[in-house]
Design a protein around this motif. Sequence first.
Motif, PDB file in Angstrom:
ATOM      1  N   LEU A 361     -27.001  33.921  66.745  1.00  0.00           N
ATOM      2  CA  LEU A 361     -27.543  32.761  67.465  1.00  0.00           C
ATOM      3  C   LEU A 361     -26.833  31.471  67.051  1.00  0.00           C
ATOM      4  O   LEU A 361     -26.633  30.569  67.875  1.00  0.00           O
ATOM      5  N   LEU A 362     -26.451  31.366  65.782  1.00  0.00           N
ATOM      6  CA  LEU A 362     -25.712  30.190  65.321  1.00  0.00           C
ATOM      7  C   LEU A 362     -24.365  30.086  66.034  1.00  0.00           C
ATOM      8  O   LEU A 362     -23.962  29.004  66.474  1.00  0.00           O
ATOM      9  N   ALA A 363     -23.652  31.208  66.158  1.00  0.00           N
ATOM     10  CA  ALA A 363     -22.350  31.200  66.829  1.00  0.00           C
ATOM     11  C   ALA A 363     -22.493  30.798  68.296  1.00  0.00           C
ATOM     12  O   ALA A 363     -21.697  30.010  68.815  1.00  0.00           O
ATOM     13  N   ILE A 364     -23.523  31.321  68.953  1.00  0.00           N
ATOM     14  CA  ILE A 364     -23.742  30.997  70.371  1.00  0.00           C
ATOM     15  C   ILE A 364     -24.068  29.521  70.541  1.00  0.00           C
ATOM     16  O   ILE A 364     -23.522  28.824  71.422  1.00  0.00           O
ATOM     17  N   PHE A 369     -22.498  23.877  72.030  1.00  0.00           N
ATOM     18  CA  PHE A 369     -22.288  22.493  71.611  1.00  0.00           C
ATOM     19  C   PHE A 369     -20.831  22.093  71.777  1.00  0.00           C
ATOM     20  O   PHE A 369     -20.515  21.011  72.295  1.00  0.00           O
ATOM     21  N   ALA A 370     -19.908  22.962  71.334  1.00  0.00           N
ATOM     22  CA  ALA A 370     -18.484  22.640  71.390  1.00  0.00           C
ATOM     23  C   ALA A 370     -18.002  22.427  72.816  1.00  0.00           C
ATOM     24  O   ALA A 370     -17.162  21.562  73.083  1.00  0.00           O
ATOM     25  N   GLU A 371     -18.566  23.213  73.746  1.00  0.00           N
ATOM     26  CA  GLU A 371     -18.164  23.101  75.151  1.00  0.00           C
ATOM     27  C   GLU A 371     -18.965  22.034  75.898  1.00  0.00           C
ATOM     28  O   GLU A 371     -18.796  21.871  77.113  1.00  0.00           O
ATOM     29  N   ASN A 372     -19.836  21.332  75.180  1.00  0.00           N
ATOM     30  CA  ASN A 372     -20.662  20.267  75.774  1.00  0.00           C
ATOM     31  C   ASN A 372     -21.489  20.790  76.949  1.00  0.00           C
ATOM     32  O   ASN A 372     -21.607  20.158  77.993  1.00  0.00           O
ATOM     33  N   LEU A 373     -22.086  21.979  76.746  1.00  0.00           N
ATOM     34  CA  LEU A 373     -22.862  22.628  77.802  1.00  0.00           C
ATOM     35  C   LEU A 373     -24.371  22.391  77.652  1.00  0.00           C
ATOM     36  O   LEU A 373     -25.152  22.897  78.461  1.00  0.00           O
ATOM     37  N   VAL A 374     -24.773  21.673  76.610  1.00  0.00           N
ATOM     38  CA  VAL A 374     -26.194  21.459  76.361  1.00  0.00           C
ATOM     39  C   VAL A 374     -26.487  19.973  76.164  1.00  0.00           C
ATOM     40  O   VAL A 374     -25.686  19.236  75.590  1.00  0.00           O
ATOM     41  N   THR A 375     -27.640  19.557  76.674  1.00  0.00           N
ATOM     42  CA  THR A 375     -28.130  18.206  76.404  1.00  0.00           C
ATOM     43  C   THR A 375     -28.704  18.171  74.997  1.00  0.00           C
ATOM     44  O   THR A 375     -28.850  19.205  74.336  1.00  0.00           O
ATOM     45  N   VAL A 376     -29.073  16.992  74.555  1.00  0.00           N
ATOM     46  CA  VAL A 376     -29.619  16.876  73.209  1.00  0.00           C
ATOM     47  C   VAL A 376     -30.934  17.650  73.075  1.00  0.00           C
ATOM     48  O   VAL A 376     -31.212  18.269  72.040  1.00  0.00           O
ATOM     49  N   GLY A 440     -14.752  13.594  64.956  1.00  0.00           N
ATOM     50  CA  GLY A 440     -15.150  13.266  66.324  1.00  0.00           C
ATOM     51  C   GLY A 440     -14.899  14.383  67.315  1.00  0.00           C
ATOM     52  O   GLY A 440     -15.117  14.219  68.518  1.00  0.00           O
ATOM     53  N   SER A 441     -14.456  15.544  66.846  1.00  0.00           N
ATOM     54  CA  SER A 441     -14.118  16.668  67.722  1.00  0.00           C
ATOM     55  C   SER A 441     -15.201  17.732  67.662  1.00  0.00           C
ATOM     56  O   SER A 441     -15.507  18.254  66.580  1.00  0.00           O
ATOM     57  N   ARG A 442     -15.764  18.094  68.816  1.00  0.00           N
ATOM     58  CA  ARG A 442     -16.760  19.156  68.873  1.00  0.00           C
ATOM     59  C   ARG A 442     -16.154  20.502  68.471  1.00  0.00           C
ATOM     60  O   ARG A 442     -16.802  21.305  67.804  1.00  0.00           O
ATOM     61  N   ALA A 443     -14.931  20.743  68.874  1.00  0.00           N
ATOM     62  CA  ALA A 443     -14.271  22.011  68.539  1.00  0.00           C
ATOM     63  C   ALA A 443     -14.085  22.148  67.035  1.00  0.00           C
ATOM     64  O   ALA A 443     -14.211  23.247  66.477  1.00  0.00           O
ATOM     65  N   THR A 444     -13.798  21.043  66.379  1.00  0.00           N
ATOM     66  CA  THR A 444     -13.636  21.067  64.926  1.00  0.00           C
ATOM     67  C   THR A 444     -14.952  21.384  64.241  1.00  0.00           C
ATOM     68  O   THR A 444     -15.015  22.159  63.281  1.00  0.00           O
ATOM     69  N   VAL A 445     -16.039  20.800  64.741  1.00  0.00           N
ATOM     70  CA  VAL A 445     -17.368  21.066  64.182  1.00  0.00           C
ATOM     71  C   VAL A 445     -17.736  22.538  64.376  1.00  0.00           C
ATOM     72  O   VAL A 445     -18.378  23.158  63.512  1.00  0.00           O
TER      73      VAL A 445
END
Length: 486
Positions: A361-364, A369-376, A440-445
């Motif tokens: 679930l953490l990986a998913i 988050f990295a793909e900016n597919l979810v709101t806060v 500042g990079s989602r992919a890095t996070v």
Amino acid sequence: MRQDTISDATGIGSVIETDIPARLDRLPWGRFHVLVIAALGVTWILDGLEVTLVGAISGALMESPTLRFTNTDIGLASSAYLLGAVIGALVFGWLTDRLGRKKLFFTTLTIYMLATIATAFSWNLWSFIVFRFLTGTGIGGEYTAVNSTIQELIPARVRGWTDLVINGSFWLGAAIGALGAIVLLDTSLLPGDFGWRGAFAIGGTLSAIIFFMRLWIPESPRWLITHGRAAEAGKIIDGIEEAFRRKGFILASVSAAPERLKTRTHTPLWEVATTILNIYQRRAFVGFSLMAAQAYFYNAIFFTYALILTEFYGIPAGDIGWYILPFALGNFLGPICIGRWFDTWGRRPMLLLTYTVSGLLLAITGYLFAENLVTVRQLTAAWVAVFFVGSAAASAAYLTVSESFPLEVRALAIALFYSVGTGVGGVLGPFFLGHLIDSGSRATVLVGYLIGSALMIGAAVVAACWAVAAEGRPLEDVAKPLAAAE
């Protein structure tokens, strides 16, 4: 209870035949156990409070005209707190096995109380870091003294569920911290540089109340027996049983054979090392794997959760608490709902299940988050699901370590695996992930999240192969006391 041989006036070196462990395990659930949980389990509430406060007030610390922290500073302060917990666990763990459970859980609570109040008076980064380090030493010491005491006082048939619920109470502290931050960071109530300072008074006040509650908690009879204080242990268990009888309980007869124990003043460190790293080598590997994985999983993510909200979603510092509340609720409900299966289905299958599911679930969630597919709000809901399962997994790591080793080295074993696991997974995690967020990079996070996922799944495999089946078994059966006399 009877003493077979006595070698000196204090009883040290004597062989004692006792049924006290069996008498503790046969007790029905009652007020005594509730008091133990309330007075000792608060350690986890305090830790949850401390962790949440720094996360929830991170924006205020960055905006403070006195401190002006950066994201890296926040991560550094979090790592200092965890480093203090590591050192406190080792030092106080050794003292707990040597001097007794009760002396140490008063000492560590006092250290925590004074240090967290001092944090409110921090004047720069380094004073804040020092006070956070000292607060951590108190909490780390609490873990060893408190977990060993709880394990030795709770009946075997409910030990798993009780331990998980107590560990899950961390999130009650998180909720208190979140609510406190919402109120105290409201600039209409307090000036901006006073709100975060007032937040640390919550822990100091709560710990002062708990100090007096602990006056009613006895020393562990199991510890007393092995240290030549059999008469004192007998009086304690007699008093506990009499309280149950006055409430109308009919106690079952003791069917287990008496334990024969040779008393000692302390356990030499060489024997501690030999026991943990040689005799119980496989259990040691399981304990390290579980503790390191859950430490990174939790500390790296939760210590930086507020930074994700502010940096990537623009959530104001004063609103962080509203997002932590549902997160905390999911974490608290997880052990309550799942915990009983650790006593019924068993330790090993539940460790495999909870560690694997939470890792996946953490990986998913990290990918979304990295793909900016979810709101806060969607991200918060996803974290609730991840840690509903993950909270039970993390709590089970402490359960596994605390019941897998003999009584004489139990506190130090908890300290050792907590320290090594937290040092590897926890101290570096917040600083590492805080640095990734600064990019500042989602992919890095996402890289940081995937590391946590891999660690959890790897620990699940280790537990499936080698975790001990301790469900429903007396502690003396799970791990034979070093003082056992043949």
